[in-house]
Design an enzyme around this catalytic site. Structure first.
Site, PDB file in Angstrom:
ATOM      1  N   ASN A   1      32.456  32.673  42.355  1.00  0.00           N
ATOM      2  CA  ASN A   1      31.705  33.907  42.138  1.00  0.00           C
ATOM      3  C   ASN A   1      32.492  35.168  42.483  1.00  0.00           C
ATOM      4  O   ASN A   1      32.251  36.222  41.911  1.00  0.00           O
ATOM      5  CB  ASN A   1      30.420  33.860  42.976  1.00  0.00           C
ATOM      6  CG  ASN A   1      29.737  35.203  43.082  1.00  0.00           C
ATOM      7  OD1 ASN A   1      29.223  35.738  42.100  1.00  0.00           O
ATOM      8  ND2 ASN A   1      29.743  35.780  44.280  1.00  0.00           N
TER       9      ASN A   1
ATOM     10  N   LYS B   1      38.100  38.334  33.082  1.00  0.00           N
ATOM     11  CA  LYS B   1      36.828  37.683  32.792  1.00  0.00           C
ATOM     12  C   LYS B   1      36.847  36.942  31.457  1.00  0.00           C
ATOM     13  O   LYS B   1      36.215  35.888  31.307  1.00  0.00           O
ATOM     14  CB  LYS B   1      35.687  38.703  32.835  1.00  0.00           C
ATOM     15  CG  LYS B   1      35.366  39.201  34.243  1.00  0.00           C
ATOM     16  CD  LYS B   1      34.927  38.061  35.146  1.00  0.00           C
ATOM     17  CE  LYS B   1      34.453  38.532  36.504  1.00  0.00           C
ATOM     18  NZ  LYS B   1      33.978  37.429  37.359  1.00  0.00           N
TER      19      LYS B   1
ATOM     20  N   ASP C   1      34.178  34.622  51.958  1.00  0.00           N
ATOM     21  CA  ASP C   1      34.205  36.027  51.598  1.00  0.00           C
ATOM     22  C   ASP C   1      35.134  36.759  52.545  1.00  0.00           C
ATOM     23  O   ASP C   1      35.322  36.349  53.684  1.00  0.00           O
ATOM     24  CB  ASP C   1      32.806  36.644  51.668  1.00  0.00           C
ATOM     25  CG  ASP C   1      32.638  37.836  50.738  1.00  0.00           C
ATOM     26  OD1 ASP C   1      33.380  38.823  50.909  1.00  0.00           O
ATOM     27  OD2 ASP C   1      31.788  37.801  49.835  1.00  0.00           O
TER      28      ASP C   1
ATOM     29  N   THR D   1      22.727  44.989  41.847  1.00  0.00           N
ATOM     30  CA  THR D   1      23.172  44.694  43.207  1.00  0.00           C
ATOM     31  C   THR D   1      23.348  46.016  43.953  1.00  0.00           C
ATOM     32  O   THR D   1      23.474  47.081  43.329  1.00  0.00           O
ATOM     33  CB  THR D   1      24.515  43.943  43.204  1.00  0.00           C
ATOM     34  OG1 THR D   1      25.537  44.822  42.700  1.00  0.00           O
ATOM     35  CG2 THR D   1      24.443  42.680  42.357  1.00  0.00           C
TER      36      THR D   1
ATOM     37  N   TYR E   1      39.840  44.042  34.444  1.00  0.00           N
ATOM     38  CA  TYR E   1      38.694  43.209  34.805  1.00  0.00           C
ATOM     39  C   TYR E   1      38.244  42.380  33.609  1.00  0.00           C
ATOM     40  O   TYR E   1      38.012  41.164  33.712  1.00  0.00           O
ATOM     41  CB  TYR E   1      37.556  44.102  35.297  1.00  0.00           C
ATOM     42  CG  TYR E   1      36.303  43.372  35.711  1.00  0.00           C
ATOM     43  CD1 TYR E   1      36.229  42.679  36.914  1.00  0.00           C
ATOM     44  CD2 TYR E   1      35.156  43.412  34.902  1.00  0.00           C
ATOM     45  CE1 TYR E   1      35.073  42.030  37.306  1.00  0.00           C
ATOM     46  CE2 TYR E   1      33.997  42.774  35.282  1.00  0.00           C
ATOM     47  CZ  TYR E   1      33.954  42.087  36.481  1.00  0.00           C
ATOM     48  OH  TYR E   1      32.789  41.442  36.853  1.00  0.00           O
TER      49      TYR E   1
ATOM     50  N   ASP F   1      40.323  35.467  52.647  1.00  0.00           N
ATOM     51  CA  ASP F   1      40.880  36.311  51.602  1.00  0.00           C
ATOM     52  C   ASP F   1      41.377  35.386  50.504  1.00  0.00           C
ATOM     53  O   ASP F   1      42.410  34.730  50.635  1.00  0.00           O
ATOM     54  CB  ASP F   1      42.025  37.146  52.171  1.00  0.00           C
ATOM     55  CG  ASP F   1      42.677  38.043  51.124  1.00  0.00           C
ATOM     56  OD1 ASP F   1      42.305  37.944  49.934  1.00  0.00           O
ATOM     57  OD2 ASP F   1      43.575  38.827  51.496  1.00  0.00           O
TER      58      ASP F   1
ATOM     59  N   VAL G   1      23.766  43.245  36.474  1.00  0.00           N
ATOM     60  CA  VAL G   1      22.948  42.779  37.590  1.00  0.00           C
ATOM     61  C   VAL G   1      22.732  43.916  38.584  1.00  0.00           C
ATOM     62  O   VAL G   1      23.672  44.638  38.937  1.00  0.00           O
ATOM     63  CB  VAL G   1      23.616  41.581  38.296  1.00  0.00           C
ATOM     64  CG1 VAL G   1      22.728  41.064  39.421  1.00  0.00           C
ATOM     65  CG2 VAL G   1      23.912  40.475  37.281  1.00  0.00           C
TER      66      VAL G   1
END
Length: 276
Positions: free
Chosen positions: A116, A185, A61, A216, A181, A89, A214
């Site tokens: 992910n 996806k 991450d 988060t 995005y 990165d 989700v």
């Protein structure tokens, strides 16, 4: 840390237990698992869940402080092998390759890759430049292929492996202000099919997990205000919010031997969200 809940006589700390029943998969114990974007959001649920299974987890991450904190929080007696955080990165392909070279040296290979990492920043079509397009594809799509490429050679040599790519419900619903995005996806589902076909003869299984809305910290902070949450729940068949642990439960199944005949497919964890 106090311990609670016992699964197959394995004590689990409250931080890992969550609110859902979660199976223990013996086939995951000792597996070498790499999770990208593991420091926050869905990634935290994935890292915690695979650590609970006794897997040897490496997570990548760009969020260094959050990654270090998560790794430290999972250094408990209930976790046989503490996860290892590697700052990276993923848009820097040289850095990405260096991370996988380091993991190879430390662990001797990768058994499970979970792609992910992503970022769902909103944008207007009129504001998109060529540079922004390239950056969004690098953040949300490109690294998934190159991470898969990095582990494929070793998986081929061992005759087995699992690659799980995280997609999104967004493009299935045509949500607003997410064109780039959703483009990335949607492409991930095609990427999964291609990888599954090309790697399947070597015993490597590749699937897409498609999360719904989700809950988060980032989503709740930026997008999921009470009105949006009500709209989401109204559009779902099940009027319950999806948690990171729900995504992790699907990932555990698909990565385990229980999912041995699952490949080239998309698995939705969206509470039956058809929009509203």
């Amino acid at each position: 840390m106090s311990l609670s809940i016992t699964d197959n006589n394995i004590a689990v700390p409250p931080a890992l237990a969550g609110q859902r029943e979660q199976a223990i998969y013996p086939s995951l114990s000792g597996k070498r698992v790499v999770i990208t974007g593991g420091a926050t959001g869905i990634g935290v649920g994935l890292v915690s869940a695979f650590a609970r299974q006794g897997a040897q987890v490496f997570f990548l991450d760009i969020a260094a402080d959050e990654g270090a904190a998560l790794a430290a929080s999972l250094q408990t007696p209930a976790v046989k092998v503490a996860p290892r955080f590697l700052p990276c990165d993923l848009t820097d392909l040289d850095a990405l390759q260096a991370c996988f070279t380091q993991i190879e040296a430390l662990a001797g290979g990768v058994d499970v890759l979970i792609n992910n990492a992503a970022n769902d920043d909103r944008h207007q079509i009129s504001d998109v430049s060529a540079a922004y397009w390239d950056q969004r594809m690098a953040v949300n799509l490109r690294h998934q292929f190159f991470c898969a490429q990095a582990v494929a050679t070793g998986m081929r040599a061992r005759g087995q492996g699992v690659i799980l790519n995280l997609g999104s419900i967004s493009w299935h619903l045509a949500l607003p202000d997410l064109t780039l995005y959703m483009t990335a996806k949607a492409a991930i589902e095609g990427l999964t099919r291609g990888l599954a076909r090309d790697l399947g003869s070597a015993g490597i299984r590749v699937n897409t997990i498609v999360p719904g809305a989700v809950r988060t910290p980032r989503q709740m902070r930026l997008w999921h205000n009470p009105q949006e949450e009500a709209r989401i729940l109204a559009g779902q068949c099940l009027p319950e919010r999806i948690e990171p642990e729900d995504i992790a439960a699907m990932a555990l199944f698909l990565a385990s031997d229980s999912g041995a005949r699952c490949s080239g497919r998309d698995y939705f964890v969206d509470a039956g969200w058809y929009g509203a």
